[in-house]
Design a protein around this motif. Sequence first.
Motif, PDB file in Angstrom:
ATOM      1  N   GLY A 187      13.907   0.119   8.704  1.00 63.76           N
ATOM      2  CA  GLY A 187      12.761  -0.197   7.858  1.00 63.76           C
ATOM      3  C   GLY A 187      11.982   1.066   7.526  1.00 63.76           C
ATOM      4  O   GLY A 187      11.366   1.673   8.402  1.00 63.76           O
ATOM      5  N   GLY A 188      12.006   1.469   6.287  1.00 65.73           N
ATOM      6  CA  GLY A 188      11.297   2.676   5.880  1.00 65.73           C
ATOM      7  C   GLY A 188       9.869   2.394   5.460  1.00 65.73           C
ATOM      8  O   GLY A 188       9.582   1.383   4.812  1.00 65.73           O
ATOM      9  N   ILE A 189       8.966   3.286   5.834  1.00 66.71           N
ATOM     10  CA  ILE A 189       7.557   3.177   5.453  1.00 66.71           C
ATOM     11  C   ILE A 189       7.166   4.463   4.736  1.00 66.71           C
ATOM     12  O   ILE A 189       7.031   5.522   5.352  1.00 66.71           O
ATOM     13  CB  ILE A 189       6.644   2.948   6.672  1.00 66.71           C
ATOM     14  CG1 ILE A 189       7.116   1.727   7.479  1.00 66.71           C
ATOM     15  CG2 ILE A 189       5.191   2.763   6.213  1.00 66.71           C
ATOM     16  CD1 ILE A 189       6.321   1.502   8.753  1.00 66.71           C
ATOM     17  N   ALA A 190       6.990   4.386   3.420  1.00 63.51           N
ATOM     18  CA  ALA A 190       6.575   5.549   2.635  1.00 63.51           C
ATOM     19  C   ALA A 190       5.064   5.744   2.735  1.00 63.51           C
ATOM     20  O   ALA A 190       4.334   4.842   3.150  1.00 63.51           O
ATOM     21  CB  ALA A 190       6.989   5.362   1.175  1.00 63.51           C
ATOM     22  N   THR A 191       4.606   6.914   2.351  1.00 63.83           N
ATOM     23  CA  THR A 191       3.177   7.308   2.421  1.00 63.83           C
ATOM     24  C   THR A 191       2.582   6.959   3.784  1.00 63.83           C
ATOM     25  O   THR A 191       1.439   6.541   3.885  1.00 63.83           O
ATOM     26  CB  THR A 191       2.340   6.671   1.282  1.00 63.83           C
ATOM     27  OG1 THR A 191       2.383   5.237   1.360  1.00 63.83           O
ATOM     28  CG2 THR A 191       2.827   7.129  -0.078  1.00 63.83           C
ATOM     29  N   ALA A 192       3.368   7.149   4.843  1.00 67.31           N
ATOM     30  CA  ALA A 192       2.932   6.748   6.179  1.00 67.31           C
ATOM     31  C   ALA A 192       1.816   7.623   6.728  1.00 67.31           C
ATOM     32  O   ALA A 192       1.102   7.218   7.654  1.00 67.31           O
ATOM     33  CB  ALA A 192       4.119   6.773   7.139  1.00 67.31           C
ATOM     34  N   PHE A 193       1.638   8.824   6.161  1.00 70.84           N
ATOM     35  CA  PHE A 193       0.640   9.751   6.687  1.00 70.84           C
ATOM     36  C   PHE A 193      -0.431  10.096   5.655  1.00 70.84           C
ATOM     37  O   PHE A 193      -1.235  11.000   5.874  1.00 70.84           O
ATOM     38  CB  PHE A 193       1.339  11.036   7.156  1.00 70.84           C
ATOM     39  CG  PHE A 193       2.455  10.782   8.124  1.00 70.84           C
ATOM     40  CD1 PHE A 193       2.198  10.428   9.434  1.00 70.84           C
ATOM     41  CD2 PHE A 193       3.784  10.876   7.719  1.00 70.84           C
ATOM     42  CE1 PHE A 193       3.232  10.182  10.327  1.00 70.84           C
ATOM     43  CE2 PHE A 193       4.824  10.631   8.592  1.00 70.84           C
ATOM     44  CZ  PHE A 193       4.551  10.278   9.906  1.00 70.84           C
ATOM     45  N   GLY A 194      -0.443   9.373   4.544  1.00 65.94           N
ATOM     46  CA  GLY A 194      -1.439   9.629   3.517  1.00 65.94           C
ATOM     47  C   GLY A 194      -0.883   9.289   2.147  1.00 65.94           C
ATOM     48  O   GLY A 194       0.322   9.330   1.928  1.00 65.94           O
ATOM     49  N   CYS A 195      -1.776   8.932   1.231  1.00 63.05           N
ATOM     50  CA  CYS A 195      -1.378   8.505  -0.113  1.00 63.05           C
ATOM     51  C   CYS A 195      -2.080   9.360  -1.159  1.00 63.05           C
ATOM     52  O   CYS A 195      -3.297   9.592  -1.052  1.00 63.05           O
ATOM     53  CB  CYS A 195      -1.742   7.034  -0.312  1.00 63.05           C
ATOM     54  SG  CYS A 195      -1.543   6.449  -2.001  1.00 63.05           S
ATOM     55  N   PRO A 196      -1.361   9.827  -2.186  1.00 58.54           N
ATOM     56  CA  PRO A 196      -2.004  10.646  -3.218  1.00 58.54           C
ATOM     57  C   PRO A 196      -2.990   9.874  -4.073  1.00 58.54           C
ATOM     58  O   PRO A 196      -3.802  10.471  -4.776  1.00 58.54           O
ATOM     59  CB  PRO A 196      -0.821  11.143  -4.052  1.00 58.54           C
ATOM     60  CG  PRO A 196       0.230  10.108  -3.860  1.00 58.54           C
ATOM     61  CD  PRO A 196       0.072   9.634  -2.437  1.00 58.54           C
ATOM     62  N   PHE A 197      -2.952   8.546  -4.006  1.00 59.40           N
ATOM     63  CA  PHE A 197      -3.861   7.718  -4.790  1.00 59.40           C
ATOM     64  C   PHE A 197      -5.021   7.190  -3.946  1.00 59.40           C
ATOM     65  O   PHE A 197      -6.158   7.086  -4.426  1.00 59.40           O
ATOM     66  CB  PHE A 197      -3.110   6.529  -5.401  1.00 59.40           C
ATOM     67  CG  PHE A 197      -1.871   6.926  -6.149  1.00 59.40           C
ATOM     68  CD1 PHE A 197      -1.947   7.693  -7.298  1.00 59.40           C
ATOM     69  CD2 PHE A 197      -0.624   6.550  -5.688  1.00 59.40           C
ATOM     70  CE1 PHE A 197      -0.800   8.067  -7.984  1.00 59.40           C
ATOM     71  CE2 PHE A 197       0.524   6.913  -6.362  1.00 59.40           C
ATOM     72  CZ  PHE A 197       0.441   7.677  -7.517  1.00 59.40           C
ATOM     73  N   GLU A 198      -4.744   6.846  -2.675  1.00 59.38           N
ATOM     74  CA  GLU A 198      -5.763   6.219  -1.830  1.00 59.38           C
ATOM     75  C   GLU A 198      -6.309   7.141  -0.749  1.00 59.38           C
ATOM     76  O   GLU A 198      -7.329   6.836  -0.135  1.00 59.38           O
ATOM     77  CB  GLU A 198      -5.171   4.966  -1.160  1.00 59.38           C
ATOM     78  CG  GLU A 198      -4.779   3.886  -2.155  1.00 59.38           C
ATOM     79  CD  GLU A 198      -4.236   2.639  -1.466  1.00 59.38           C
ATOM     80  OE1 GLU A 198      -4.338   2.538  -0.216  1.00 59.38           O
ATOM     81  OE2 GLU A 198      -3.702   1.760  -2.167  1.00 59.38           O
TER      82      GLU A 198
END
Length: 323
Positions: free
Chosen positions: A151-162
């Motif tokens: 199960g992959g989790i993207a933007t797990a350490f921060g999001c460029p939008f949020e």
Amino acid sequence: MAATASLQTAPVPEGAPITVCEVGPRDGFQIEAAFIPTAKKIEIINALFASGIRAMQVTSFVSPRAVPQLADAEAVLAGIDRPEGALITALIPNLKGAERAAGCGVDAVHTVVSASETHNLKNVNRSIDASLKDFEAVFTLLDNSGIAVEGGIATAFGCPFEGIVPPEQVARIAKRYQDLGATSVGLGDTTGMATPATVRAAVRAIRAEAPGLGIGLHFHNTRGVGLACVMTGLAEGVTHYDASVGGLGGCPFAAGATGNICTEDLIYLLNESGYDTGVDLDRLVGAARLTQATLGRELPGQVLKSGPRLRRYDPGLTATAAG
């Protein structure tokens, strides 16, 4: 990948085996502007396997309209050499991708949902909960086909939008994956926002929320701290890391994304730190040179430029200071 991601909680001891999963043929090639001929992709993949790499994300079963560079997924998988003991994996976004993967002989697949609602909408045009609900059918299909799922989790350490992504949010998604049947999750640093502190927090949050769930780490080097984050992962007992040949990569649906941590640089770091990777660095650099020649531009990897630490030079070819 379920078979290789770490279940440890103590620091990884010196001499322990580390799994490095090569993701360049997927994460690296996907954003190239010019289509890389299928035969060249196969040649690069085979060269990477010849170096001793034994886990590789070879391609992605996404829509050819969304990612035309990977439209030849079936042909690539049919053409590559498969060394004994190799783990051949692919990224899938949905049930249709899972159906394609199941017919191509992959050993495992990597699903992906973002920890950020905004990025998930940009990436797959769905909410997080909708994506996870969709994965129920994916897990059923692949379990029946004998294919492991990470199960992959993207933007797990921060999001460029949020901006900040709370580790509790990452852990909540990891627990949902565990409930679906995943035995491991991969945390993706999609735009290089990870720091040692955020890596530590995410890993510990998952271990508290989903005990026994394996963890793999996928760093980009956007801000130059990718390998520092690897050292933090090792201190937290994680033994599975993704990396990309030559430092290729970047998400086409995330502003500011740049390349992954470089496979040669990571192997160099791990070998010099006393860990067992099973990879011949010289042959790996050769595969990186082949990739660089194929793409026709200089790649960002450092060991590719400098060679290993104990490389020797002829003093007769070096200028002597005057005076």
